[in-house]
Design an enzyme around this catalytic site. Structure first.
Site, PDB file in Angstrom:
ATOM      1  N   LYS A   1       0.852  -1.185   0.000  1.00  0.00           N
ATOM      2  CA  LYS A   1       0.000   0.000   0.000  1.00  0.00           C
ATOM      3  C   LYS A   1       0.891   1.239   0.000  1.00  0.00           C
ATOM      4  CE  LYS A   1      -2.763   3.129   2.598  1.00  0.00           C
ATOM      5  NZ  LYS A   1      -1.831   4.216   2.242  1.00  0.00           N
TER       6      LYS A   1
ATOM      7  N   GLY B   1       7.046   5.031   8.306  1.00  0.00           N
ATOM      8  CA  GLY B   1       6.144   6.167   8.462  1.00  0.00           C
ATOM      9  C   GLY B   1       6.342   6.833   9.805  1.00  0.00           C
ATOM     10  N   SER B   2       5.306   7.483  10.296  1.00  0.00           N
ATOM     11  CA  SER B   2       5.408   8.235  11.542  1.00  0.00           C
ATOM     12  C   SER B   2       5.417   7.302  12.744  1.00  0.00           C
ATOM     13  CB  SER B   2       4.240   9.215  11.663  1.00  0.00           C
ATOM     14  OG  SER B   2       3.028   8.512  11.911  1.00  0.00           O
ATOM     15  N   THR B   3       5.999   7.787  13.831  1.00  0.00           N
ATOM     16  CA  THR B   3       6.030   7.009  15.075  1.00  0.00           C
ATOM     17  C   THR B   3       4.614   6.735  15.574  1.00  0.00           C
ATOM     18  OG1 THR B   3       8.212   7.823  15.702  1.00  0.00           O
ATOM     19  CG2 THR B   3       6.777   7.074  17.489  1.00  0.00           C
ATOM     20  N   GLU B   4       3.729   7.712  15.438  1.00  0.00           N
ATOM     21  CA  GLU B   4       2.367   7.549  15.950  1.00  0.00           C
ATOM     22  C   GLU B   4       1.633   6.423  15.221  1.00  0.00           C
ATOM     23  OE1 GLU B   4       4.076  11.273  17.017  1.00  0.00           O
ATOM     24  OE2 GLU B   4       3.745  10.434  15.014  1.00  0.00           O
TER      25      GLU B   4
ATOM     26  N   GLY C   1       3.082   3.970  13.614  1.00  0.00           N
ATOM     27  CA  GLY C   1       3.784   2.750  13.982  1.00  0.00           C
ATOM     28  C   GLY C   1       3.278   2.179  15.295  1.00  0.00           C
TER      29      GLY C   1
ATOM     30  N   GLU D   1      10.120   1.300  10.686  1.00  0.00           N
ATOM     31  CA  GLU D   1      11.131   2.336  10.464  1.00  0.00           C
ATOM     32  C   GLU D   1      10.404   3.658  10.557  1.00  0.00           C
ATOM     33  OE1 GLU D   1      12.754   5.269   8.832  1.00  0.00           O
ATOM     34  OE2 GLU D   1      12.867   4.168   6.928  1.00  0.00           O
TER      35      GLU D   1
ATOM     36  N   CYS E   1      13.349  10.992   6.929  1.00  0.00           N
ATOM     37  CA  CYS E   1      13.263  10.548   8.326  1.00  0.00           C
ATOM     38  C   CYS E   1      14.590  10.693   9.052  1.00  0.00           C
ATOM     39  CB  CYS E   1      12.759   9.107   8.393  1.00  0.00           C
ATOM     40  SG  CYS E   1      13.602   7.979   7.274  1.00  0.00           S
TER      41      CYS E   1
ATOM     42  N   GLU F   1       9.770  16.056  15.596  1.00  0.00           N
ATOM     43  CA  GLU F   1      10.141  15.936  14.191  1.00  0.00           C
ATOM     44  C   GLU F   1       9.298  16.898  13.354  1.00  0.00           C
ATOM     45  OE1 GLU F   1      10.979  12.354  11.020  1.00  0.00           O
ATOM     46  OE2 GLU F   1       9.154  12.228  12.221  1.00  0.00           O
TER      47      GLU F   1
END
Length: 825
Positions: A203, A255-258, A260, A277, A311, A408
């Site tokens: 995706k 993608g973003s930590t959130e 993830g 990652e 990133c 970030e």
């Protein structure tokens, strides 16, 4: 902000010679637009080797060029039915793809590499107009690295039977990638997955779908079997549906930590592998021994490459006080010469931000810095009248707690902080929840290496930044995630041990994680008293084993104890009942011991582990007798377990100085050094079966690689683990390296997995406990290793030792060291 809407002046030939200003150098987009027209500017999914537009109503998403605002094409918004179609195709294809000879898979990857090269210019243009980044970057950086990954991983496919002996593919991989490097990050997931025999459903990001769809078409042209690689498009929730499909065996996410964290929680307890990652706030550390002119160019690459939408962008500039004013002055001058323009202009340095919403987010960060009193410098350069552009920005006068320093930004914004000493620089560099990358700038290679080794991040560049290659894994520490993309280290994300089948717990979906581990300490019972047989017998002297942390025996904080019974129900001993305060104390002891233990010479760690084996053998009969009386095993089986534990200590002692890393064969002119660093503090919850061997098999690989551990031994039969107090004390093991807490396994695992300063949690218990551990780990994104309630045979060498244990005990750091004083690359 810099002036906007400034139209370029028409210059005479004489003026051009005077100003030496750039003229536009546009890349032709006619072939890219012809490809869009070939598909009537209306794309469906690519499933099972062909375009797929499902029957029924589907919403559409209009893709626009960030640089011009031009509408490029419509793409489909998928739903659960489309996920089912794609995953079913991938599952069917896996049956044949996974059984192909490695050489055949290698040929397929090689063919893809060749076909990407044949269409390299088309892909570069599509990527530039879809994402908004400069054509110079897609043409010279992104797409060549895509090709390099396929060639490199064709080699790993060829060598799988020798280099990855004992491992097998996981199955169907759900790959979810972001918009900043749409095709390159796709490749980082697809290459190792296909090389190891998996199939993929991808995706792409909502904003940038075109290069993934073009790539799927190229794969089909290259002869990749139908269903091996599939592309489905949709919104963020659609990605969650894909990750949650029960027939997906592995989720690979960038993608973003959130997001993830959301994926980690949603897949908890399902038996799926996951690699993440995530975000970063990478430091660029500049010492007064650096070549400042080279450093300026390095900073440009670190933060303004791809408009800072990277990133690993070097968004925190840490500069030694003695040169900070000079470097900032040079940077401001360099910023005034950066050129912003259309993504297809080959003469520009920066192009467009991906979307207006991202541009607003960047500007909100910058305005917050102004409100906090920081000095914001934005280059006074020409910005195009149309399109989504943001000027390069430099912020000084910030504090370590300033929002722009901590969070970030994901844009062309650089913050500057001073430092005085190398220790302070390391402290500032590590003062972040992230750990993805960083760079060190100095002509002193000894200083550079020591600083790089002490910064907690997955990629460290010396006198360079944002250098990537297929032969070196990229990934993070802490809340930058776990897992690696690239190199041999990246292959392990897409395989499982050959003997292991994926666990599919069926009874954990309704399990309420909020109730896990909420237990009460044991209460007195008349059967616990162990009374004398007659009035004339002398009662035995009671002994309650204490806890063990910081190298000393400690009474439990709660002042409760737990009776340990043999299979006949007889009490054979009492142990302390640990609680959350004991967990806190043990974690503190482990962190106190970890730095010194990790810096010890590997030979010294090996000697200590060998001493453990020696001291255990001296007590062989005693320990075997304890297993016999506690577990009900025969004395011969008990002796065998002791002997296997001794052998396992020797096995792990041998690995102390044989798994430190290697030199990667990247395209860099220099050395890329892979270092297997310790994870940190690891919580370990041991199984009930094999109470001695399971205990040794888990703590030993962790400590030989420099970690400190808090071990919860077998809940039912912990006494043999507690006999190790004396073994540790007589083997010169420093206090705090191994800490032992007895009590309810799930109660203690709850607090270990929720602890913010525990870096990994290993749990060998129930399926429900495994779900809780994975769910709770999302908070600080600690690594987990759980068994989903499936027992393993600890006496079997394939299951009780080996590379899997080493993989779980280390995290990979790649240090990039360029050369060039004598010969240019």
């Amino acid at each position: 902000m810099a002036a906007t809407g400034v139209a370029p002046q028409h210059n005479s030939v004489s003026n051009l010679f005077e100003s030496l200003s750039y003229g536009p150098a546009p890349e032709a987009d006619n072939v890219a637009k012809a490809w869009l027209e070939d598909h009537q500017r209306d794309f469906g999914h690519f499933i099972d080797g062909k375009w797929y537009k499902p029957a029924g109503e589907r919403k559409k998403y209009t893709t626009k060029s960030p640089a011009t605002g031009e509408e490029l094409t419509a793409t489909i918004q998928g739903n659960e039915e489309d996920v089912e179609t794609a995953v079913s195709a991938a599952r069917q294809a896996f049956k044949s793809w996974s059984t192909l000879a490695p050489h055949v898979r290698a040929r397929h990857l090689y063919s893809i590499a060749r076909h990407v090269q044949k269409h390299q210019r088309l892909i570069s243009v599509i990527e530039a107009i879809d994402n908004g980044k400069p054509i110079r970057e897609t043409r010279d950086a992104d797409i060549p690295l895509v090709v390099r990954h396929f060639y490199h991983h064709a080699g790993w496919a060829q060598l799988m039977e020798t280099e990855m002996r004992g491992w097998k593919p996981v199955g169907v991989v759900a790959a979810i990638v972001p918009w900043n490097f749409p095709l390159m990050l796709l490749t980082w997931k697809v290459c190792p997955a296909l090389a190891m025999g998996n199939t993929v459903v991808l995706k792409p990001a909502t904003y940038t779908r075109l290069s993934a769809l073009l790539f799927a078409e190229i794969c089909a042209e290259a002869g990749l079997p139908p269903g091996v690689f599939n592309v489905v498009t949709g919104n963020g929730a659609f990605g969650g549906q894909l990750a949650g499909h029960p027939d997906v065996d592995k989720v690979a996410f960038t993608g973003s930590t959130e997001v993830g964290q959301v994926l980690r929680r949603s897949t908890a307890g399902s038996g799926k592998k996951i690699s993440l990652e995530l975000g970063g706030k990478s430091p660029v550390v500049v010492f007064d021994t650096a070549d400042l002119d080279s450093t300026v160019e390095g900073v440009v690459d670190a933060i303004w490459f791809n408009q800072g939408q990277v990133c690993s962008a070097g968004s925190r500039l840490l500069v030694q006080e003695s040169v900070i004013d000079k470097l900032v002055s040079k940077l401001k001058e360099r910023m005034s010469h950066l050129r912003l323009g259309d993504s297809l202009d080959k003469a520009i340095d920066m192009a467009a931000i991906v979307d207006e919403s991202q541009k607003r987010s960047i500007d909100e960060f910058v305005q917050s810095a102004r409100q906090e009193g920081a000095e914001v410098h934005q280059a006074n350069i020409s910005i195009p009248c149309r399109g989504c552009f943001y000027p390069p920005t430099l912020i000084t006068g910030v504090q370590t707690v300033s929002r722009v320093v901590v969070e970030e930004i994901f844009g062309p914004v650089l913050v500057v902080l001073p430092f005085r000493t190398a220790k302070e620089a390391i402290s500032l560099a590590n003062n972040t929840q992230y750990g993805l990358g960083g760079s060190v700038w100095t002509e002193n290679i000894s200083l550079a290496m020591e600083v790089a080794l002490n910064i907690k991040a997955g990629a460290l560049w010396i006198n360079s930044h944002n250098v990537f290659d297929a032969a070196a894994g990229f990934g993070g520490y802490k809340q930058s995630g776990y897992g690696r993309d690239g190199g041999k280290e990246g292959l392990y994300e897409y395989v499982r041990p050959y003997w292991e089948e994926r666990a599919r717990p069926s009874d954990v979906e309704s399990f309420n994680v909020k109730t896990f581990g909420n237990t009460l300490p044991p209460r007195p019972s008349v059967t616990d008293n162990n009374p004398a047989a007659t009035e004339t017998d002398t009662p035995s002297i009671d002994r309650t084993y204490k806890l063990y942390y910081g190298g000393a025996q400690k009474r439990p904080d709660g002042q409760y104890s737990r009776p340990i019974r043999n299979p006949d129900g007889k009490v054979v001993g009492l142990v302390g009942e640990s609680n959350r305060k004991d967990v806190r104390n043990a974690v503190e002891a482990a962190h106190k011991a970890a730095p010194g233990w990790g810096k010890r010479a590997a030979h010294n760690r090996a000697q200590i582990v060998y001493y453990m084996a020696e001291n255990l053998e001296v007590r062989r009969e005693e320990i075997a007798g304890r297993i016999n009386s506690m577990c009900g095993k025969s004395i011969d089986d008990s002796r065998l377990e002791v002997d296997q534990a001794i052998q396992r200590l020797f096995y792990w002692g041998a690995y102390c100085d044989k798994y430190g890393g290697t030199v990667q064969e990247t395209t860099l002119y220099g050395a890329t050094v892979k270092v297997h660093e310790s994870v940190g503090v690891i919580g370990v919850a041991c199984p009930d079966d094999f109470p001695l061997l399971g205990f040794v098999s888990l703590f030993a690989p962790a400590v030989i690689r420099g970690n400190a551990v808090i071990v919860v031994p077998s809940e039912k039969y912990p006494l043999v683990a507690l006999d190790f107090y004396q073994v540790f004390d007589t083997s010169d093991l420093p206090g705090g390296v191994v800490n032992i807490l007895t009590g309810n396994r799930d109660h203690l695992s709850k607090y270990l997995s929720e602890h913010q300063d525990v870096q990994a949690m290993w749990y060998f218990g129930t399926a429900e406990g495994s779900k809780f551990i994975e769910h709770a780990s999302a908070e600080n994104l600690k690594r987990t290793w759980v068994n989903y309630g499936v027992e393993r045979n600890w006496s079997d060498e394939e299951q009780g030792q080996g590379e899997e244990f080493l993989y779980q005990s280390v995290q990979v750091k790649n240090i990039w060291i360029p050369m060039g004083d004598i010969f240019a690359n």
